[in-house]
Design a protein around this motif. Structure first.
Motif, short mmCIF file in Angstrom:
data_model
loop_
_atom_site.label_atom_id
_atom_site.label_comp_id
_atom_site.label_asym_id
_atom_site.label_seq_id
_atom_site.Cartn_x
_atom_site.Cartn_y
_atom_site.Cartn_z
N ASP A 108 0.83 -1.21 0.00
CA ASP A 108 0.00 0.00 0.00
C ASP A 108 0.86 1.25 0.00
O ASP A 108 1.42 1.64 1.02
CB ASP A 108 -0.92 0.01 1.22
CG ASP A 108 -1.99 1.10 1.15
OD1 ASP A 108 -1.76 2.12 0.45
OD2 ASP A 108 -3.03 0.96 1.80
N ASN A 115 -0.62 4.10 -1.07
CA ASN A 115 -1.70 5.05 -1.28
C ASN A 115 -2.08 5.74 0.03
O ASN A 115 -2.15 6.95 0.10
CB ASN A 115 -2.92 4.34 -1.89
CG ASN A 115 -4.13 5.25 -2.00
OD1 ASN A 115 -4.89 5.41 -1.04
ND2 ASN A 115 -4.31 5.88 -3.16
N GLY A 116 -2.32 4.96 1.08
CA GLY A 116 -2.58 5.52 2.40
C GLY A 116 -4.00 5.94 2.67
O GLY A 116 -4.30 6.52 3.71
N GLU A 117 -4.93 5.61 1.77
CA GLU A 117 -6.31 6.08 1.89
C GLU A 117 -6.98 5.63 3.19
O GLU A 117 -7.80 6.36 3.77
CB GLU A 117 -7.13 5.62 0.68
CG GLU A 117 -8.57 6.09 0.68
CD GLU A 117 -9.32 5.65 -0.57
OE1 GLU A 117 -10.22 4.80 -0.46
OE2 GLU A 117 -8.97 6.15 -1.66
N ILE A 118 -6.66 4.42 3.66
CA ILE A 118 -7.34 3.93 4.87
C ILE A 118 -6.45 4.07 6.11
O ILE A 118 -6.71 3.45 7.13
CB ILE A 118 -7.82 2.48 4.70
CG1 ILE A 118 -6.66 1.52 4.40
CG2 ILE A 118 -8.88 2.39 3.61
CD1 ILE A 118 -7.09 0.05 4.37
N VAL A 155 0.30 2.71 5.38
CA VAL A 155 1.13 2.68 4.17
C VAL A 155 2.15 1.56 4.29
O VAL A 155 2.36 1.00 5.37
CB VAL A 155 1.86 4.01 3.92
CG1 VAL A 155 0.89 5.10 3.55
CG2 VAL A 155 2.69 4.41 5.14
N CYS A 204 4.24 8.34 -5.80
CA CYS A 204 3.24 8.13 -4.74
C CYS A 204 2.42 9.40 -4.51
O CYS A 204 2.94 10.50 -4.66
CB CYS A 204 3.93 7.72 -3.45
SG CYS A 204 4.86 6.17 -3.60
N PRO A 205 1.14 9.23 -4.13
CA PRO A 205 0.45 7.97 -3.85
C PRO A 205 0.03 7.24 -5.12
O PRO A 205 -0.25 7.86 -6.14
CB PRO A 205 -0.77 8.43 -3.06
CG PRO A 205 -1.05 9.82 -3.57
CD PRO A 205 0.31 10.41 -3.85
N PRO A 261 -2.57 4.68 -7.32
CA PRO A 261 -4.03 4.54 -7.40
C PRO A 261 -4.53 3.47 -6.43
O PRO A 261 -3.93 2.38 -6.32
CB PRO A 261 -4.27 4.12 -8.85
CG PRO A 261 -3.05 4.59 -9.60
CD PRO A 261 -1.91 4.47 -8.63
N ILE A 262 -5.62 3.75 -5.74
CA ILE A 262 -6.15 2.81 -4.74
C ILE A 262 -6.54 1.49 -5.38
O ILE A 262 -6.45 0.43 -4.75
CB ILE A 262 -7.34 3.44 -3.98
CG1 ILE A 262 -7.73 2.59 -2.78
CG2 ILE A 262 -8.51 3.68 -4.92
CD1 ILE A 262 -6.67 2.46 -1.72
N GLU A 263 -6.95 1.51 -6.65
CA GLU A 263 -7.35 0.27 -7.32
C GLU A 263 -6.17 -0.70 -7.42
O GLU A 263 -6.34 -1.91 -7.29
CB GLU A 263 -7.90 0.56 -8.71
CG GLU A 263 -9.20 1.34 -8.73
CD GLU A 263 -9.01 2.84 -8.53
OE1 GLU A 263 -7.83 3.31 -8.56
OE2 GLU A 263 -10.01 3.54 -8.33
N ARG A 291 -5.48 -2.24 -3.97
CA ARG A 291 -6.44 -3.31 -3.68
C ARG A 291 -6.11 -4.57 -4.45
O ARG A 291 -6.27 -5.69 -3.94
CB ARG A 291 -7.86 -2.83 -4.03
CG ARG A 291 -8.37 -1.74 -3.09
CD ARG A 291 -9.64 -1.10 -3.61
NE ARG A 291 -10.13 -0.08 -2.69
CZ ARG A 291 -10.97 0.90 -3.02
NH1 ARG A 291 -11.41 0.98 -4.28
NH2 ARG A 291 -11.37 1.77 -2.13
#
Length: 318
Positions: free
Chosen positions: A16, A18-21, A24, A197-198, A200-202, A205
């Protein structure tokens, strides 16, 4: 006198960036028995590190970080891991020096304590996990609010991420190629993280899905075909996909060739080390010879066949 023999590691993927949740890093990787750091250490009146070549200053700093005030140590390094090729040399050299002091002076520090003290494991926890217990490792990265930025381990000041999964790796043969080149490091490596970075969240996942639902079960069920497929998959998504743009041509050529002749092939960290998984020793020896010829006709380098190391660093009193 203390003797220490470390592992090295293959870093298969970061998870990860991205760090969205809120977290990282995180990653998956594997310990190997060679190349390794082998050293002996004994108490002394001053700090002396002999035979460490390019790692002398790094190992001295690690010693100074843990050594009780007024004490000394003499370290003699018998073997080293090549720097900046993808084997995790920085973590193993720093931890081996710190662990020697820890044992000599009975400090009672854990491997994770030592790693934080010598500032290793700030992005990937695979090298720390390899030193601690070996095997196949998945770590859970860091809280983004603690780390504050997307950075490589050498530029990070946070403890190693928690080990989410550790398992003995099956008795599979690996063919490992080490071209005569260096991967990104220091300021170049920092610049790559800042540029890409970041992610893409896709893609994050997708990598997490492959690690959780293919890599980990394949290790548990000793399913070489599925594990190789997972290795191939993560080469083309997430941070590995971006690293492809900075690899030398020979790394791209060797990895593509090894993928056609094995169950799966990947590049460790920023490379140039390329690894592949084969079914049996005879197939491995044939692939080893073919890849060696490719290297001999280009940058040069070495190719060897090995298996995973399912134990941590060996620490003994002489």
């Amino acid at each position: 006198m203390i003797k220490i023999v470390t592992s090295c590691r293959l870093h298969m993927t970061l998870i990860d960036l991205n760090g969205e949740i809120g977290r990282v890093d995180g990653g998956a990787g594997l310990a190997l028995p060679t190349p390794n750091v082998t050293l002996t250490a004994e108490k002394a009146d001053e700090i002396r590190v002999e035979g460490a070549e390019a790692f002398t200053d790094r190992m001295k700093r690690a010693v100074e970080a843990v050594l009780p005030e007024g004490e000394g140590v003499r370290i003699n390094v018998e073997s080293l891991i090549p720097p900046h090729v993808g084997f995790g040399s920085g973590t193993q050299s720093s931890l081996s020096a710190a662990a020697a002091v820890n044992e000599l002076y009975g400090l009672g520090m854990s491997v994770r304590d030592l790693a934080f003290t010598v500032q290793r494991g700030g992005t990937s926890g695979i090298g720390v996990g390899a030193f601690e217990n070996g095997g196949f490792i998945v770590d859970g990265g860091h809280r983004f609010r603690d780390k504050g930025a997307f950075l490589p381990s050498a530029a990070s000041r946070v403890p190693p991420g928690p080990v989410l999964f550790r398992r003995d790796f099956p008795d599979w043969n690996l063919v490992v190629a080490v071209p005569n080149d260096k991967g990104m490091h220091d300021e170049e490596e920092v610049a790559v993280f800042k540029k890409f970075c970041p992610l893409p969240i896709e893609e994050v996942r997708e990598v997490a899905h492959v690690v959780l639902m293919q890599m980990m079960p394949a290790v548990m069920e000793e399913d070489l075909e599925s594990f190789g497929s997972a290795v191939n998959h993560v080469q083309n998504v997430g941070f590995n996909r971006l690293e492809h743009y900075v690899w030398p041509d020979i790394v791209k050529e060797v990895s593509a060739f090894m993928r056609t002749r094995s169950y799966g092939a990947g590049v460790s960290s920023f490379g140039p080390v390329v690894y592949s998984l084969v079914d049996n020793k005879a197939e491995g020896q044939e692939l080893q010879a073919e890849v060696q010829q490719m290297l001999d006709e280009s940058l040069g380098g070495t190719v060897f066949m090995t298996k995973a190391k399912n134990s941590g660093a060996e620490i003994s009193r002489l």
